[in-house]
Design a protein around this motif. Structure first.
Motif, mmCIF file in Angstrom:
data_model
loop_
_atom_site.group_PDB
_atom_site.id
_atom_site.type_symbol
_atom_site.label_atom_id
_atom_site.label_comp_id
_atom_site.label_asym_id
_atom_site.label_seq_id
_atom_site.Cartn_x
_atom_site.Cartn_y
_atom_site.Cartn_z
ATOM 1 N N TYR A 140 0.867 -1.192 0.000
ATOM 2 C CA TYR A 140 0.000 0.000 0.000
ATOM 3 C C TYR A 140 0.893 1.228 0.000
ATOM 4 O O TYR A 140 2.065 1.149 0.367
ATOM 5 C CB TYR A 140 -0.840 0.078 1.292
ATOM 6 N N PHE A 141 0.307 2.368 -0.383
ATOM 7 C CA PHE A 141 0.936 3.652 -0.055
ATOM 8 C C PHE A 141 0.322 4.028 1.287
ATOM 9 O O PHE A 141 -0.877 4.303 1.370
ATOM 10 C CB PHE A 141 0.606 4.719 -1.108
ATOM 11 N N PHE A 142 1.116 3.986 2.355
ATOM 12 C CA PHE A 142 0.595 4.282 3.694
ATOM 13 C C PHE A 142 0.647 5.800 3.906
ATOM 14 O O PHE A 142 1.727 6.390 3.915
ATOM 15 C CB PHE A 142 1.407 3.541 4.761
ATOM 16 N N LEU A 143 -0.538 6.403 4.030
ATOM 17 C CA LEU A 143 -0.630 7.855 4.160
ATOM 18 C C LEU A 143 -1.244 8.227 5.506
ATOM 19 O O LEU A 143 -1.996 7.443 6.087
ATOM 20 C CB LEU A 143 -1.526 8.439 3.059
ATOM 21 N N SER A 144 -0.942 9.452 5.959
ATOM 22 C CA SER A 144 -1.620 9.942 7.158
ATOM 23 C C SER A 144 -3.031 10.353 6.729
ATOM 24 O O SER A 144 -3.302 10.555 5.543
ATOM 25 C CB SER A 144 -0.884 11.154 7.719
ATOM 26 N N ARG A 145 -3.900 10.506 7.707
ATOM 27 C CA ARG A 145 -5.286 10.911 7.419
ATOM 28 C C ARG A 145 -5.302 12.258 6.681
ATOM 29 O O ARG A 145 -6.051 12.468 5.732
ATOM 30 C CB ARG A 145 -6.036 10.998 8.754
ATOM 31 N N GLU A 146 -4.433 13.147 7.133
ATOM 32 C CA GLU A 146 -4.349 14.492 6.540
ATOM 33 C C GLU A 146 -3.929 14.413 5.062
ATOM 34 O O GLU A 146 -4.518 15.072 4.202
ATOM 35 C CB GLU A 146 -3.307 15.284 7.344
ATOM 36 N N GLU A 147 -2.899 13.591 4.785
ATOM 37 C CA GLU A 147 -2.423 13.431 3.393
ATOM 38 C C GLU A 147 -3.533 12.874 2.503
ATOM 39 O O GLU A 147 -3.744 13.320 1.383
ATOM 40 C CB GLU A 147 -1.225 12.468 3.349
ATOM 41 N N PHE A 148 -4.242 11.873 3.039
ATOM 42 C CA PHE A 148 -5.302 11.225 2.259
ATOM 43 C C PHE A 148 -6.415 12.229 1.947
ATOM 44 O O PHE A 148 -6.889 12.325 0.817
ATOM 45 C CB PHE A 148 -5.867 10.022 3.019
ATOM 46 N N GLU A 149 -6.818 12.992 2.970
ATOM 47 C CA GLU A 149 -7.908 13.956 2.778
ATOM 48 C C GLU A 149 -7.524 15.052 1.779
ATOM 49 O O GLU A 149 -8.358 15.542 1.025
ATOM 50 C CB GLU A 149 -8.350 14.541 4.130
ATOM 51 N N LYS A 150 -6.237 15.383 1.744
ATOM 52 C CA LYS A 150 -5.748 16.363 0.776
ATOM 53 C C LYS A 150 -5.904 15.803 -0.646
ATOM 54 O O LYS A 150 -6.315 16.508 -1.566
ATOM 55 C CB LYS A 150 -4.275 16.680 1.065
ATOM 56 N N LYS A 151 -5.613 14.508 -0.796
ATOM 57 C CA LYS A 151 -5.747 13.863 -2.118
ATOM 58 C C LYS A 151 -7.218 13.809 -2.551
ATOM 59 O O LYS A 151 -7.533 13.973 -3.718
ATOM 60 C CB LYS A 151 -5.128 12.460 -2.115
ATOM 61 N N ILE A 152 -8.122 13.608 -1.593
ATOM 62 C CA ILE A 152 -9.564 13.616 -1.903
ATOM 63 C C ILE A 152 -9.933 15.016 -2.421
ATOM 64 O O ILE A 152 -10.551 15.155 -3.482
ATOM 65 C CB ILE A 152 -10.424 13.273 -0.657
ATOM 66 N N GLN A 153 -9.508 16.042 -1.678
ATOM 67 C CA GLN A 153 -9.839 17.433 -2.063
ATOM 68 C C GLN A 153 -9.270 17.800 -3.429
ATOM 69 O O GLN A 153 -9.904 18.497 -4.205
ATOM 70 C CB GLN A 153 -9.292 18.413 -1.014
ATOM 71 N N ASN A 154 -8.062 17.290 -3.725
ATOM 72 C CA ASN A 154 -7.408 17.620 -5.000
ATOM 73 C C ASN A 154 -7.894 16.766 -6.166
ATOM 74 O O ASN A 154 -7.399 16.890 -7.275
ATOM 75 C CB ASN A 154 -5.881 17.468 -4.879
ATOM 76 N N GLY A 155 -8.824 15.839 -5.878
ATOM 77 C CA GLY A 155 -9.345 14.984 -6.952
ATOM 78 C C GLY A 155 -8.315 13.994 -7.486
ATOM 79 O O GLY A 155 -8.345 13.613 -8.656
ATOM 80 N N GLU A 156 -7.379 13.582 -6.609
ATOM 81 C CA GLU A 156 -6.310 12.685 -7.067
ATOM 82 C C GLU A 156 -6.684 11.202 -6.985
ATOM 83 O O GLU A 156 -5.898 10.335 -7.352
ATOM 84 C CB GLU A 156 -5.041 12.900 -6.220
ATOM 85 N N LEU A 157 -7.891 10.906 -6.450
ATOM 86 C CA LEU A 157 -8.279 9.500 -6.263
ATOM 87 C C LEU A 157 -9.371 9.099 -7.248
ATOM 88 O O LEU A 157 -10.335 9.822 -7.463
ATOM 89 C CB LEU A 157 -8.756 9.270 -4.830
ATOM 90 N N LEU A 158 -9.185 7.930 -7.836
ATOM 91 C CA LEU A 158 -10.166 7.386 -8.778
ATOM 92 C C LEU A 158 -11.395 6.925 -8.005
ATOM 93 O O LEU A 158 -12.524 7.094 -8.419
ATOM 94 C CB LEU A 158 -9.513 6.204 -9.518
ATOM 95 N N GLU A 159 -11.136 6.280 -6.868
ATOM 96 C CA GLU A 159 -12.211 5.844 -5.970
ATOM 97 C C GLU A 159 -11.627 5.817 -4.577
ATOM 98 O O GLU A 159 -10.438 5.631 -4.401
ATOM 99 C CB GLU A 159 -12.772 4.474 -6.387
ATOM 100 N N TRP A 160 -12.483 6.042 -3.598
ATOM 101 C CA TRP A 160 -12.021 5.952 -2.209
ATOM 102 C C TRP A 160 -13.213 5.668 -1.314
ATOM 103 O O TRP A 160 -14.354 5.909 -1.689
ATOM 104 C CB TRP A 160 -11.304 7.231 -1.765
ATOM 105 N N GLU A 161 -12.904 5.122 -0.149
ATOM 106 C CA GLU A 161 -13.963 4.840 0.809
ATOM 107 C C GLU A 161 -13.363 4.803 2.200
ATOM 108 O O GLU A 161 -12.180 4.482 2.361
ATOM 109 C CB GLU A 161 -14.590 3.470 0.488
ATOM 110 N N GLU A 162 -14.187 5.133 3.183
ATOM 111 C CA GLU A 162 -13.749 4.998 4.568
ATOM 112 C C GLU A 162 -14.368 3.710 5.098
ATOM 113 O O GLU A 162 -15.587 3.551 5.089
ATOM 114 C CB GLU A 162 -14.190 6.193 5.407
ATOM 115 N N ILE A 163 -13.516 2.758 5.480
ATOM 116 C CA ILE A 163 -13.997 1.472 5.989
ATOM 117 C C ILE A 163 -13.355 1.231 7.345
ATOM 118 O O ILE A 163 -12.133 1.339 7.487
ATOM 119 C CB ILE A 163 -13.616 0.311 5.039
#
Length: 197
Positions: free
Chosen positions: A52-75
């Motif tokens: 995996y690419f292990f990211l902090s919550r902050e890094e991940f949320e930044k990628k969501i905001q920047n539209g860098e994810l094809l799909e994502w989910e919180e599980i």
């Protein structure tokens, strides 16, 4: 250059999808693993950038905001997602990418790349076996196992959106069936490409 393809393996937790995805990569060494991003803690033996690419919550949320994810989910309180850049460059380079993602992620990939993706669903033989497998992994607490099992009915319901469904009651024969299905898909792609060129 031929466009790449996406082979997406999905299943409820503990059904063997990660093992099966690894076996596919062993059988087809020219294929590549699509490394997902996650905020969940690293398990023993996992390598950043490989499992995996292990990211902090902050890094991940930044990628969501920047539209860098094809799909994502919180599980189960952690984010999981597929980086757009990984998929787009694979399709452009003509690579075949193998995914090990959750059910909703798989359906999102199919929606965005209907012509390029094949969805494979791995079903557990029954809930008891699934429970046993999750306990044997010793990677989750009782509470986490309970949460994973609560998701299963929703996941099984979504199997109907997949191209292939296999029941994993015997790993070896399930892997054989999955490999055969992939061979068939590769033959189909070759036939389509012949018509295109």
């Amino acid at each position: 250059m031929n466009r790449g393809k996406l082979i997406v393996v999905s299943a409820p937790s503990g059904s063997g999808k990660t093992t099966i995805a690894k076996k596919i990569l062993e059988k087809f060494p020219f294929m590549k693993f699509s490394v997902s991003a996650t905020t969940r803690p690293k398990r023993n033996g996992e390598v950043d950038g490989k499992d995996y690419f292990f990211l902090s919550r902050e890094e991940f949320e930044k990628k969501i905001q920047n539209g860098e994810l094809l799909e994502w989910e919180e599980i189960y309180g952690n984010y999981y997602g597929t980086l757009k850049s990984v998929v787009e460059s694979a399709l452009k380079n003509g690579d075949i990418l193998v995914f090990d993602v959750d059910v909703n992620g798989a359906i999102s990939i199919k929606e965005k790349f209907p012509e390029d993706s094949v969805l494979i669903f791995i079903k557990p033989p029954n809930m008891e076996t699934l429970k046993e497998r999750l306990k044997r992994r010793k990677t989750e607490s009782e509470e986490q196992i309970k949460r994973r099992l609560e998701r299963v009915p929703m996941e099984l319901e979504k199997a109907k959106y997949f191209d292939y469904i296999f029941i994993n009651d015997n790993l070896e024969s399930t892997v054989k069936s999955v490999v055969r299905a992939i061979f068939d898909e590769i033959e189909k792609w070759k036939a389509i490409q012949k018509h295109e060129y």
